[in-house]
Design an enzyme around this catalytic site. Sequence first.
Site, PDB file in Angstrom:
ATOM      1  N   CYS A 143       0.817  -1.142   0.058  1.00  0.00           N
ATOM      2  CA  CYS A 143       0.019   0.037  -0.046  1.00  0.00           C
ATOM      3  C   CYS A 143       0.985   1.115   0.157  1.00  0.00           C
ATOM      4  O   CYS A 143       1.904   1.089   0.189  1.00  0.00           O
ATOM      5  CB  CYS A 143      -0.859  -0.110   1.104  1.00  0.00           C
ATOM      6  SG  CYS A 143      -1.922  -1.446   1.481  1.00  0.00           S
ATOM      7  N   LYS A 167       3.576 -11.002 -19.128  1.00  0.00           N
ATOM      8  CA  LYS A 167       3.136  -9.342 -19.604  1.00  0.00           C
ATOM      9  C   LYS A 167       1.865  -9.459 -20.033  1.00  0.00           C
ATOM     10  O   LYS A 167       0.812  -8.645 -19.655  1.00  0.00           O
ATOM     11  CB  LYS A 167       3.816  -9.010 -20.439  1.00  0.00           C
ATOM     12  CG  LYS A 167       4.595  -7.463 -20.297  1.00  0.00           C
ATOM     13  CD  LYS A 167       4.774  -7.012 -19.184  1.00  0.00           C
ATOM     14  CE  LYS A 167       6.167  -7.861 -18.583  1.00  0.00           C
ATOM     15  NZ  LYS A 167       6.056  -7.876 -17.122  1.00  0.00           N
ATOM     16  N   LYS A 216       2.611  -2.596  -7.880  1.00  0.00           N
ATOM     17  CA  LYS A 216       4.053  -2.630  -8.583  1.00  0.00           C
ATOM     18  C   LYS A 216       5.225  -3.510  -7.804  1.00  0.00           C
ATOM     19  O   LYS A 216       6.002  -3.961  -8.227  1.00  0.00           O
ATOM     20  CB  LYS A 216       4.767  -1.175  -8.578  1.00  0.00           C
ATOM     21  CG  LYS A 216       5.869  -0.924  -9.321  1.00  0.00           C
ATOM     22  CD  LYS A 216       5.661  -1.436 -10.603  1.00  0.00           C
ATOM     23  CE  LYS A 216       7.078  -1.188 -11.345  1.00  0.00           C
ATOM     24  NZ  LYS A 216       7.080  -1.886 -12.465  1.00  0.00           N
ATOM     25  N   GLU A 237       8.327 -14.670 -19.711  1.00  0.00           N
ATOM     26  CA  GLU A 237       8.013 -13.337 -19.382  1.00  0.00           C
ATOM     27  C   GLU A 237       7.112 -12.574 -20.560  1.00  0.00           C
ATOM     28  O   GLU A 237       6.130 -12.013 -20.082  1.00  0.00           O
ATOM     29  CB  GLU A 237       9.165 -12.470 -19.507  1.00  0.00           C
ATOM     30  CG  GLU A 237       9.291 -11.034 -19.581  1.00  0.00           C
ATOM     31  CD  GLU A 237       8.496 -10.283 -18.192  1.00  0.00           C
ATOM     32  OE1 GLU A 237       8.434 -11.267 -17.164  1.00  0.00           O
ATOM     33  OE2 GLU A 237       8.041  -9.267 -18.297  1.00  0.00           O
ATOM     34  N   ARG A 282       1.503   1.326  -6.018  1.00  0.00           N
ATOM     35  CA  ARG A 282       1.564   0.401  -4.909  1.00  0.00           C
ATOM     36  C   ARG A 282       0.412  -0.091  -4.530  1.00  0.00           C
ATOM     37  O   ARG A 282       0.310  -1.106  -3.691  1.00  0.00           O
ATOM     38  CB  ARG A 282       2.142   1.241  -3.475  1.00  0.00           C
ATOM     39  CG  ARG A 282       3.493   2.062  -3.764  1.00  0.00           C
ATOM     40  CD  ARG A 282       3.755   2.832  -2.620  1.00  0.00           C
ATOM     41  NE  ARG A 282       4.259   2.174  -1.473  1.00  0.00           N
ATOM     42  CZ  ARG A 282       5.324   1.560  -1.435  1.00  0.00           C
ATOM     43  NH1 ARG A 282       6.315   2.021  -1.921  1.00  0.00           N
ATOM     44  NH2 ARG A 282       5.476   0.799  -0.242  1.00  0.00           N
ATOM     45  N   GLU A 288      -0.862 -10.000 -17.299  1.00  0.00           N
ATOM     46  CA  GLU A 288      -0.970  -8.881 -16.260  1.00  0.00           C
ATOM     47  C   GLU A 288      -1.587  -7.881 -16.781  1.00  0.00           C
ATOM     48  O   GLU A 288      -2.526  -7.319 -16.197  1.00  0.00           O
ATOM     49  CB  GLU A 288       0.710  -8.453 -16.150  1.00  0.00           C
ATOM     50  CG  GLU A 288       1.290  -8.951 -14.976  1.00  0.00           C
ATOM     51  CD  GLU A 288       3.014  -8.366 -15.034  1.00  0.00           C
ATOM     52  OE1 GLU A 288       3.354  -8.392 -15.852  1.00  0.00           O
ATOM     53  OE2 GLU A 288       3.345  -8.068 -13.997  1.00  0.00           O
ATOM     54  N   ASN A 303       0.786   0.596   5.985  1.00  0.00           N
ATOM     55  CA  ASN A 303       1.278  -0.093   5.063  1.00  0.00           C
ATOM     56  C   ASN A 303       2.113  -1.393   5.568  1.00  0.00           C
ATOM     57  O   ASN A 303       2.854  -1.226   6.399  1.00  0.00           O
ATOM     58  CB  ASN A 303       2.182   0.618   3.970  1.00  0.00           C
ATOM     59  CG  ASN A 303       2.895  -0.315   2.851  1.00  0.00           C
ATOM     60  OD1 ASN A 303       2.343  -1.154   2.492  1.00  0.00           O
ATOM     61  ND2 ASN A 303       4.351  -0.140   2.707  1.00  0.00           N
ATOM     62  N   GLY A 304       1.607  -2.575   5.243  1.00  0.00           N
ATOM     63  CA  GLY A 304       2.380  -3.746   5.864  1.00  0.00           C
ATOM     64  C   GLY A 304       1.452  -4.670   6.212  1.00  0.00           C
ATOM     65  O   GLY A 304       0.408  -4.881   5.317  1.00  0.00           O
ATOM     66  N   TRP A 311      -3.472  -1.774  -1.461  1.00  0.00           N
ATOM     67  CA  TRP A 311      -3.535  -3.265  -2.052  1.00  0.00           C
ATOM     68  C   TRP A 311      -3.945  -4.188  -1.254  1.00  0.00           C
ATOM     69  O   TRP A 311      -3.158  -4.195  -0.201  1.00  0.00           O
ATOM     70  CB  TRP A 311      -2.292  -3.569  -2.614  1.00  0.00           C
ATOM     71  CG  TRP A 311      -2.106  -5.093  -3.395  1.00  0.00           C
ATOM     72  CD1 TRP A 311      -2.581  -5.121  -4.768  1.00  0.00           C
ATOM     73  CD2 TRP A 311      -1.773  -6.048  -3.044  1.00  0.00           C
ATOM     74  NE1 TRP A 311      -2.304  -6.362  -4.942  1.00  0.00           N
ATOM     75  CE2 TRP A 311      -1.949  -6.827  -4.114  1.00  0.00           C
ATOM     76  CE3 TRP A 311      -1.145  -6.662  -2.001  1.00  0.00           C
ATOM     77  CZ2 TRP A 311      -1.577  -8.428  -3.822  1.00  0.00           C
ATOM     78  CZ3 TRP A 311      -0.721  -7.805  -1.850  1.00  0.00           C
ATOM     79  CH2 TRP A 311      -0.860  -8.896  -2.835  1.00  0.00           C
ATOM     80  N   HIS A 336       3.879 -32.732 -25.234  1.00  0.00           N
ATOM     81  CA  HIS A 336       3.757 -33.714 -24.081  1.00  0.00           C
ATOM     82  C   HIS A 336       2.611 -33.526 -23.192  1.00  0.00           C
ATOM     83  O   HIS A 336       2.888 -33.088 -21.673  1.00  0.00           O
ATOM     84  CB  HIS A 336       5.017 -33.646 -23.586  1.00  0.00           C
ATOM     85  CG  HIS A 336       6.169 -34.230 -24.282  1.00  0.00           C
ATOM     86  ND1 HIS A 336       6.214 -35.425 -24.963  1.00  0.00           N
ATOM     87  CD2 HIS A 336       7.457 -33.383 -24.588  1.00  0.00           C
ATOM     88  CE1 HIS A 336       7.379 -35.489 -25.714  1.00  0.00           C
ATOM     89  NE2 HIS A 336       7.983 -34.124 -25.472  1.00  0.00           N
TER      90      HIS A 336
END
Length: 589
Positions: free
Chosen positions: A2, A464, A584, A460, A27, A467, A96-97, A72, A483
């Site tokens: 956050c 992307k 982020k 990657e 955040r 996301e 935040n935490g 968040w 397979h």
Amino acid sequence: MCGIIAYSGKSPAAEKLYRGLKRLEYRGYDSAGISTLSEGCIFTAKHGGRVERLRADLGALSGCTGIGHTRWATHGRATDANAHPHLCGRFSIVHNGIIRNCEQLKKELKGLGRTFFSQTDSEVIAHLLDMYYCGDMLQAMLHAVARLKGLWAVAALCADFNGFIVARRSSPVVLGEGDDGFYAASDVHAIVGCAHSCCVLEDGDIAVVTPEGMRVYDSLLNPVVRAFEPVPAECAGGDMEGCPHYMLKEIRQNAAAITDTCDGFFRCEGADGLFKKLARADKIVLTGCGTAYNASLAGARLLGWAYDCPVSAHIAGEYCSDPPRLTTRSVCIAVTQSGETADTLAAASIARGCGAYLIAVTNCPRSAVTRLADFVVPVCAGPEVCVAATKSYIGQLACFHLLAAGECAMRRAGQLQSVAAKVKKLAFDGAYARVIASLCASSRAVFFLGRGGDVDVAVEGSLKLKEVSYIFSAGYPAGELKHGTLALVDESVLSIVLMCDQCLVSKCESAVEQILSRGGKVAVITTLPSAYASVSPRVQAAWLLPQTCAHLSHFISSTALQLVAYHTALLVGRDPDKPRNLAKSVTVE
Ligand code: BG6
């Protein structure tokens, strides 16, 4: 994670806090809220949803002192009730935490007759402050945080006190001084343009901030002095440079990320010693999360070719459950754009605990990981605002090339400079990316396939796309598809096949045929004119990228896949900069 922000000064607080929250939205943006203080009264507005929703409330938030929060969600859904600030008695707090013992504390506090109005862990802090308050905010905060287990950056208002108090443990807090007041925030980015100097609070610090000034105390309430430095200009993040979204702007900065990271590498003192450490290592492990982990895959491949010891990449969140056996001759490379990701910090701490030499590869020079590391290799990509990592990933790749090159790093940097020129041209040409994006947007699922180093790029590229477009995707070795996963292939599934290594083209072509023969859609992306010329006419699209040698091709193919993801997000109506559910950097495990 956050974002928190606080202000006390001569100017109205609400607008400042709102501006700062807009800068902290990367955040987390599930919910947001502000409290201000005026003449012994606390005014609060908080909502589920984006910071923008607070704009209509700013006029009612009077006072020149206040706190703000963008969330968040870790405990409880993104509702108005779960939004911060949380109020209790004469207090309002933002946090935040994560408070790991929140259930035990809630049970105790409910047993004392207290009522909770949210499902969050943070609300317990407001109750503890109210319970321990006997007229002294500093003592109340000291007693409150003494009851907490976990991580916190907490800012609090008290109706009796014209100022705010902020305490931290593990979650970051910077203090800022401006011409019209004083600030605290999760990230200096939030107070750029308002504060001219800033300092970082240390673990256990408590700061008392009023319109007249700031006082910092350690966990024993001894006054301490934290070194202030000018707020770095580059934190401004710059303007949008003509781009509609940070994601496109930052993809277009990929080339600069390569060249600036090279420049930054050669400014590092002690790089020669680093090469010796790597050359003498009995084992090299890389660890990170998300895109940083995917960069670690490519890094492990490059370093594995360069050094005569086992080299492996490890998902940081899994590191603690199955830590590689390291010795004092081992090297651990923690890869983290923000330098604050809790999983990565935890993994790095375990590696340090084994006596391994810890290298941090990070885009944030003043972050927590830099305080853990023996050596910091800077990614000089500049502030990355889009939640989905792009230019920082490219900068991480550049770091790995230089670490792998060792004494030949200068020559490798020359090669990187030349590939950067090709990346720059590519990043400004979205034509082919839009063609493949249209195929992605009309697909139920998208597979990204490659062989050798192209697998790292495929993994990657898949992340992307997921996301920013929310389309199901997976990155696979092309040879693995048959397979099992081939069972999912039909006309609703698109497979994007990378061919950037001449030695592996024929095997990729086999995978293309296996997919086409089952009605699957295929797009081929290649840096090889010969592979491009022999692409089956039955594929839906083929994109010939600027040519380069195989071991540098990931700069180019990754940029291409970032553009594909970006344009797909636009086609399906997503916000590429702030994808749902994401943040982020996640500063909780
Ligand atoms: C996730 C981000 O929360 O954390 C990803 O959404 C990122 O984009 C990952 O790759 C790791 O973050 P960092 O800062 O440790 O590289």
